[in-house]
Design a protein around this motif. Structure first.
Motif, PDB file in Angstrom:
ATOM      1  N   ASN A   9      -5.609  20.200   2.985  1.00 59.77           N
ATOM      2  CA  ASN A   9      -5.592  19.914   4.422  1.00 59.77           C
ATOM      3  C   ASN A   9      -6.508  18.739   4.725  1.00 59.77           C
ATOM      4  O   ASN A   9      -7.665  18.719   4.308  1.00 59.77           O
ATOM      5  CB  ASN A   9      -6.020  21.138   5.221  1.00 59.77           C
ATOM      6  CG  ASN A   9      -4.992  22.246   5.123  1.00 59.77           C
ATOM      7  OD1 ASN A   9      -3.800  21.993   5.090  1.00 59.77           O
ATOM      8  ND2 ASN A   9      -5.459  23.471   5.060  1.00 59.77           N
ATOM      9  N   VAL A  10      -5.959  17.780   5.454  1.00 66.25           N
ATOM     10  CA  VAL A  10      -6.673  16.554   5.796  1.00 66.25           C
ATOM     11  C   VAL A  10      -6.480  16.296   7.290  1.00 66.25           C
ATOM     12  O   VAL A  10      -5.426  16.594   7.854  1.00 66.25           O
ATOM     13  CB  VAL A  10      -6.112  15.360   4.982  1.00 66.25           C
ATOM     14  CG1 VAL A  10      -6.771  14.064   5.387  1.00 66.25           C
ATOM     15  CG2 VAL A  10      -6.274  15.610   3.500  1.00 66.25           C
ATOM     16  N   ARG A  11      -7.503  15.730   7.907  1.00 70.69           N
ATOM     17  CA  ARG A  11      -7.413  15.315   9.313  1.00 70.69           C
ATOM     18  C   ARG A  11      -7.846  13.861   9.406  1.00 70.69           C
ATOM     19  O   ARG A  11      -8.684  13.413   8.643  1.00 70.69           O
ATOM     20  CB  ARG A  11      -8.332  16.157  10.203  1.00 70.69           C
ATOM     21  CG  ARG A  11      -7.888  17.575  10.329  1.00 70.69           C
ATOM     22  CD  ARG A  11      -8.879  18.357  11.195  1.00 70.69           C
ATOM     23  NE  ARG A  11      -8.509  19.741  11.224  1.00 70.69           N
ATOM     24  CZ  ARG A  11      -7.885  20.323  12.243  1.00 70.69           C
ATOM     25  NH1 ARG A  11      -7.603  19.646  13.328  1.00 70.69           N
ATOM     26  NH2 ARG A  11      -7.577  21.596  12.181  1.00 70.69           N
ATOM     27  N   PHE A  12      -7.273  13.157  10.358  1.00 66.89           N
ATOM     28  CA  PHE A  12      -7.701  11.794  10.628  1.00 66.89           C
ATOM     29  C   PHE A  12      -7.347  11.442  12.049  1.00 66.89           C
ATOM     30  O   PHE A  12      -6.596  12.143  12.715  1.00 66.89           O
ATOM     31  CB  PHE A  12      -7.102  10.784   9.633  1.00 66.89           C
ATOM     32  CG  PHE A  12      -5.609  10.697   9.621  1.00 66.89           C
ATOM     33  CD1 PHE A  12      -4.925   9.862  10.483  1.00 66.89           C
ATOM     34  CD2 PHE A  12      -4.876  11.445   8.708  1.00 66.89           C
ATOM     35  CE1 PHE A  12      -3.543   9.771  10.459  1.00 66.89           C
ATOM     36  CE2 PHE A  12      -3.497  11.354   8.669  1.00 66.89           C
ATOM     37  CZ  PHE A  12      -2.833  10.521   9.546  1.00 66.89           C
ATOM     38  N   HIS A  13      -7.929  10.356  12.515  1.00 64.66           N
ATOM     39  CA  HIS A  13      -7.604   9.843  13.842  1.00 64.66           C
ATOM     40  C   HIS A  13      -6.634   8.686  13.691  1.00 64.66           C
ATOM     41  O   HIS A  13      -6.762   7.882  12.773  1.00 64.66           O
ATOM     42  CB  HIS A  13      -8.869   9.402  14.588  1.00 64.66           C
ATOM     43  CG  HIS A  13      -9.708  10.558  14.983  1.00 64.66           C
ATOM     44  ND1 HIS A  13     -10.869  10.894  14.326  1.00 64.66           N
ATOM     45  CD2 HIS A  13      -9.540  11.493  15.950  1.00 64.66           C
ATOM     46  CE1 HIS A  13     -11.383  11.973  14.879  1.00 64.66           C
ATOM     47  NE2 HIS A  13     -10.598  12.353  15.862  1.00 64.66           N
ATOM     48  N   LEU A  14      -5.694   8.645  14.594  1.00 61.31           N
ATOM     49  CA  LEU A  14      -4.699   7.594  14.642  1.00 61.31           C
ATOM     50  C   LEU A  14      -4.803   6.933  16.005  1.00 61.31           C
ATOM     51  O   LEU A  14      -4.722   7.603  17.029  1.00 61.31           O
ATOM     52  CB  LEU A  14      -3.300   8.194  14.453  1.00 61.31           C
ATOM     53  CG  LEU A  14      -2.119   7.260  14.595  1.00 61.31           C
ATOM     54  CD1 LEU A  14      -2.058   6.339  13.385  1.00 61.31           C
ATOM     55  CD2 LEU A  14      -0.832   8.043  14.722  1.00 61.31           C
TER      56      LEU A  14
ATOM     57  N   GLY B  44     -11.534  15.892   4.791  1.00 58.22           N
ATOM     58  CA  GLY B  44     -10.851  16.921   4.021  1.00 58.22           C
ATOM     59  C   GLY B  44     -10.660  16.564   2.557  1.00 58.22           C
ATOM     60  O   GLY B  44     -10.280  17.407   1.760  1.00 58.22           O
ATOM     61  N   ILE B  45     -10.909  15.301   2.229  1.00 61.26           N
ATOM     62  CA  ILE B  45     -10.832  14.843   0.844  1.00 61.26           C
ATOM     63  C   ILE B  45     -12.045  13.962   0.568  1.00 61.26           C
ATOM     64  O   ILE B  45     -12.593  13.355   1.481  1.00 61.26           O
ATOM     65  CB  ILE B  45      -9.528  14.067   0.544  1.00 61.26           C
ATOM     66  CG1 ILE B  45      -9.337  12.912   1.531  1.00 61.26           C
ATOM     67  CG2 ILE B  45      -8.329  15.000   0.531  1.00 61.26           C
ATOM     68  CD1 ILE B  45      -8.122  12.050   1.252  1.00 61.26           C
ATOM     69  N   PRO B  46     -12.464  13.917  -0.678  1.00 61.87           N
ATOM     70  CA  PRO B  46     -13.664  13.137  -0.990  1.00 61.87           C
ATOM     71  C   PRO B  46     -13.392  11.631  -0.984  1.00 61.87           C
ATOM     72  O   PRO B  46     -12.256  11.183  -1.118  1.00 61.87           O
ATOM     73  CB  PRO B  46     -14.034  13.604  -2.399  1.00 61.87           C
ATOM     74  CG  PRO B  46     -12.772  14.120  -2.984  1.00 61.87           C
ATOM     75  CD  PRO B  46     -11.944  14.638  -1.845  1.00 61.87           C
ATOM     76  N   GLU B  47     -14.470  10.903  -0.807  1.00 56.19           N
ATOM     77  CA  GLU B  47     -14.430   9.459  -1.005  1.00 56.19           C
ATOM     78  C   GLU B  47     -14.357   9.231  -2.504  1.00 56.19           C
ATOM     79  O   GLU B  47     -14.871  10.041  -3.264  1.00 56.19           O
ATOM     80  CB  GLU B  47     -15.685   8.788  -0.426  1.00 56.19           C
ATOM     81  CG  GLU B  47     -15.685   8.687   1.065  1.00 56.19           C
ATOM     82  CD  GLU B  47     -14.594   7.774   1.615  1.00 56.19           C
ATOM     83  OE1 GLU B  47     -14.046   6.936   0.883  1.00 56.19           O
ATOM     84  OE2 GLU B  47     -14.288   7.916   2.792  1.00 56.19           O
ATOM     85  N   PRO B  48     -13.730   8.242  -2.998  1.00 56.90           N
ATOM     86  CA  PRO B  48     -13.067   7.131  -2.320  1.00 56.90           C
ATOM     87  C   PRO B  48     -11.614   7.415  -1.969  1.00 56.90           C
ATOM     88  O   PRO B  48     -10.915   6.555  -1.454  1.00 56.90           O
ATOM     89  CB  PRO B  48     -13.179   5.997  -3.333  1.00 56.90           C
ATOM     90  CG  PRO B  48     -13.110   6.667  -4.648  1.00 56.90           C
ATOM     91  CD  PRO B  48     -13.806   8.007  -4.450  1.00 56.90           C
TER      92      PRO B  48
END
Length: 181
Positions: free
Chosen positions: A114-119, A144-148
């Motif tokens: 599961n990942v979230r982001f702004h658009l 929800g996910i590591p960098e990079p």
């Protein structure tokens, strides 16, 4: 028109061409926005839409992440004020649409993450021709996910030409159907 406007907000996702149920790069799914967008008296836009990548775009995602990611599905609850969006479009220039939170599932093999982001899409509208000539999806704040990997996903979505061109095409389908000032 309704699915394109939902896409103009979401695909971002853009998501995302036009009144067809499927467009280059993505297929809309779980869309409840059509009813809202089809009602010209609905001033407040508050609905849900989503998309799934098509096979070719899934291949590009897999290639750009060196095989780590194999698929992506997303959904968003869209909120906006119709008159505000229409006023921005009529003004021309860079039209920044309201930022929306997008919830996605990234697949690595068969395991979903599961990942979230702004658009925050931006569409550049030529003031003379009243046509969209450029667009940016404005994907940022991936969690929800590591960098990079988070940066790689944002860069993929922001630079993927099919999604960007779909956003431009969707805007150009919508603009002639908008009510006058």
């Amino acid at each position: 028109m309704s699915r394109s406007l939902a896409l103009l907000f979401c695909v971002a996702l853009a998501t995302l061409v036009v009144t067809a149920p499927a467009m280059a790069g993505v297929t809309l799914e779980g869309d409840t926005c059509q009813k809202v967008f089809d009602n010209p008296r609905a001033e407040h836009i508050n609905c849900r839409t989503g998309f799934r990548l098509d096979a070719a775009t899934r291949g590009k995602l897999e290639s750009s992440t060196f095989g780590f990611l194999t698929d992506l599905t997303c959904a968003a609850d869209l909120t906006a004020t119709r008159s505000s969006v229409i006023a921005r479009v009529h003004a021309g220039g860079d039209v920044a649409l309201p930022q929306q939170e997008v919830r996605c599932r990234l697949y690595s093999g068969s395991e979903p993450v599961n990942v979230r982001f702004h658009l925050a899409p931006m569409v550049r509208i030529d003031k003379k021709s009243r046509r969209a000539v450029d667009a940016r999806l404005g994907v940022r704040d991936v969690t929800g996910i590591p960098e990079p990997l988070a940066t790689a996903v944002a860069q993929f979505l922001n630079s993927e030409p099919t999604l960007r061109n779909s956003l431009i095409a969707a805007a150009n389908q919508i603009i002639p159907n908008l009510p006058g000032r």
